[in-house]
Design a protein around this motif. Structure first.
Motif, PDB file in Angstrom:
ATOM      1  N   UNK A  99       7.222  11.822   8.890  1.00 32.03           N
ATOM      2  CA  UNK A  99       7.268  10.378   8.599  1.00 32.03           C
ATOM      3  C   UNK A  99       5.906   9.882   8.151  1.00 32.03           C
ATOM      4  N   UNK A 100       4.862  10.328   8.865  1.00 27.51           N
ATOM      5  CA  UNK A 100       3.501   9.914   8.483  1.00 27.51           C
ATOM      6  C   UNK A 100       3.141  10.436   7.098  1.00 27.51           C
ATOM      7  N   UNK A 101       3.595  11.681   6.786  1.00 28.59           N
ATOM      8  CA  UNK A 101       3.315  12.227   5.453  1.00 28.59           C
ATOM      9  C   UNK A 101       4.051  11.440   4.378  1.00 28.59           C
ATOM     10  N   UNK A 149       3.801   7.530   0.165  1.00 27.80           N
ATOM     11  CA  UNK A 149       4.109   6.195  -0.352  1.00 27.80           C
ATOM     12  C   UNK A 149       2.844   5.370  -0.531  1.00 27.80           C
ATOM     13  N   UNK A 150       1.937   5.469   0.476  1.00 26.93           N
ATOM     14  CA  UNK A 150       0.679   4.728   0.363  1.00 26.93           C
ATOM     15  C   UNK A 150      -0.139   5.219  -0.820  1.00 26.93           C
ATOM     16  N   UNK A 151      -0.121   6.574  -1.029  1.00 32.08           N
ATOM     17  CA  UNK A 151      -0.841   7.124  -2.188  1.00 32.08           C
ATOM     18  C   UNK A 151      -0.236   6.636  -3.496  1.00 32.08           C
ATOM     19  N   UNK A 153      -0.425   3.140  -8.078  1.00 28.88           N
ATOM     20  CA  UNK A 153       0.094   2.033  -8.897  1.00 28.88           C
ATOM     21  C   UNK A 153      -0.877   0.867  -8.923  1.00 28.88           C
ATOM     22  N   UNK A 154      -1.470   0.595  -7.745  1.00 29.46           N
ATOM     23  CA  UNK A 154      -2.454  -0.486  -7.689  1.00 29.46           C
ATOM     24  C   UNK A 154      -3.654  -0.175  -8.563  1.00 29.46           C
ATOM     25  N   UNK A 155      -4.073   1.119  -8.532  1.00 28.89           N
ATOM     26  CA  UNK A 155      -5.206   1.513  -9.380  1.00 28.89           C
ATOM     27  C   UNK A 155      -4.860   1.365 -10.861  1.00 28.89           C
ATOM     28  N   UNK A 156      -3.629   1.806 -11.235  1.00 32.60           N
ATOM     29  CA  UNK A 156      -3.215   1.653 -12.638  1.00 32.60           C
ATOM     30  C   UNK A 156      -3.147   0.180 -13.026  1.00 32.60           C
TER      31      UNK A 156
END
Length: 340
Positions: free
Chosen positions: A102-104, A109-111, A116-119
């Motif tokens: 779940x953490x992975x 998802x966070x990555x 997406x935020x970086x793009x």
């Protein structure tokens, strides 16, 4: 036949005996009790025993002090505890594996969100740079339009000054022509009056002087004719000059008309330029507002990205903690119970 070397278990038995007696196990004491064995072999077995003692749990160390009657019971209890520990470890390992998965997933998802935020940040940076470039181009265009407006104003002022100068020259020419006409008419009138006076004087004189008078009259007529010719020539010159002045006036009026049309056209162009300038200023203000909005959005996205990275770091720490706990459980489960 050579004697077999001292076994490790023999050394352990002697060490336990020394511990029960309250003695510290040393190579010398062990050799005294065994009666044999090389210092190298005994030192190796003693070092191995001490390493096992350091790795053994407190329960395992205490178990070494138990009587032999309790060894079997202790062994059974230990096996039952190990079996239960295996079941609990299996359950805990499954839960830990699920939590790690779940953490992975959350990490992935966070990555992805961070990517997406970086793009999006890159797109916003590109848009911001584009807006800055357009703002610079519009500022340059506004500067060029202002220069054109200033130049049009200077041209209009120059044309107005030229018009005023032409009007002054036309007025001066009209005044000069009127003065010359008045002078010639005065001269002609004075000449006629003088001729008439001379003629009356000559008629009053005797007839003897008639021939001379006739000659003088002829001379006066000739002079009058010459004066009339001069007057006609001057009149023609005046008419030609007046025509020239009228032509100049007409040309001036046409020039003035063209100037007025040019002024109207320039005024219209000036108005259009003013409208374009106002539109460009509004667009520039809109671009600045959009740029400020983009900066705020970019700051918000950076803040969100930092939050995502913080969450990601927390998940990584949680995963590392779970993996460490799992390793400890595995180590505890696989640690051997030293029974002698």
């Amino acid at each position: 036949m050579a004697r077999k070397g001292v076994e490790y278990q023999e050394v352990v038995t002697v060490i336990q005996q020394l511990q029960r007696q309250g003695d510290n196990p040393t190579v010398q004491r062990i050799r005294e009790l065994l009666g044999t064995g090389s210092f190298t072999t005994l030192s190796e077995h003693l070092r191995t025993w001490r390493e096992n003692q350091r790795d053994a749990s407190a329960l395992q160390q205490d178990a070494q002090q138990l009587p032999e009657e309790l060894m079997a019971i202790t062994q059974k209890l230990w096996e039952a505890a190990c079996f239960q520990a295996d079941e609990k470890l299996s359950e805990y390992q499954q839960e830990a594996d699920e939590e790690i998965r779940k953490a992975l997933r959350e990490k992935h998802q966070a990555l992805e969100t961070a990517q997406l935020s970086e793009e999006k940040n890159q797109l916003l940076d590109q848009k911001n740079n584009q807006l800055l470039q357009e703002s610079k181009q519009q500022a340059a265009q506004i500067s060029r339009l202002e220069e054109q407006l200033n130049q049009r104003g200077k041209d209009l002022e120059t044309a107005t000054q030229q018009t005023q100068q032409l009007e002054k020259e036309l007025a001066a020419s009209k005044q000069l022509l009127s003065q010359r006409q008045e002078e010639h008419q005065g001269q002609l009138k004075a000449l006629e009056e003088r001729s008439q006076a001379d003629l009356q004087q000559e008629q009053a004189r005797n007839e003897a002087n008639q021939q001379r008078w006739l000659k003088e009259v002829d001379l006066a007529r000739q002079q009058t004719k010459m004066l009339q010719e001069d007057y006609n020539r001057d009149q023609q010159q005046w008419q030609a000059q007046e025509k020239k002045l009228l032509d100049q006036q007409k040309n001036l009026e046409n020039a003035n008309k063209e100037l007025l049309q040019s002024q109207e056209k320039q005024a219209l162009e000036h108005q259009q330029l003013e409208q374009q300038l106002a539109t460009l200023r509004e667009e520039a203000a809109s671009l600045r507002q959009e740029r400020d909005t983009t900066k705020e959005e970019l700051q918000r996205l950076h803040s969100e990205q930092r939050g995502y990275w913080q969450k990601l770091e927390e998940k990584n720490n949680r995963i590392q903690s779970l993996e460490a706990d799992l390793r400890q459980l595995k180590e505890r489960h696989t640690s051997p119970l030293i029974l002698t």
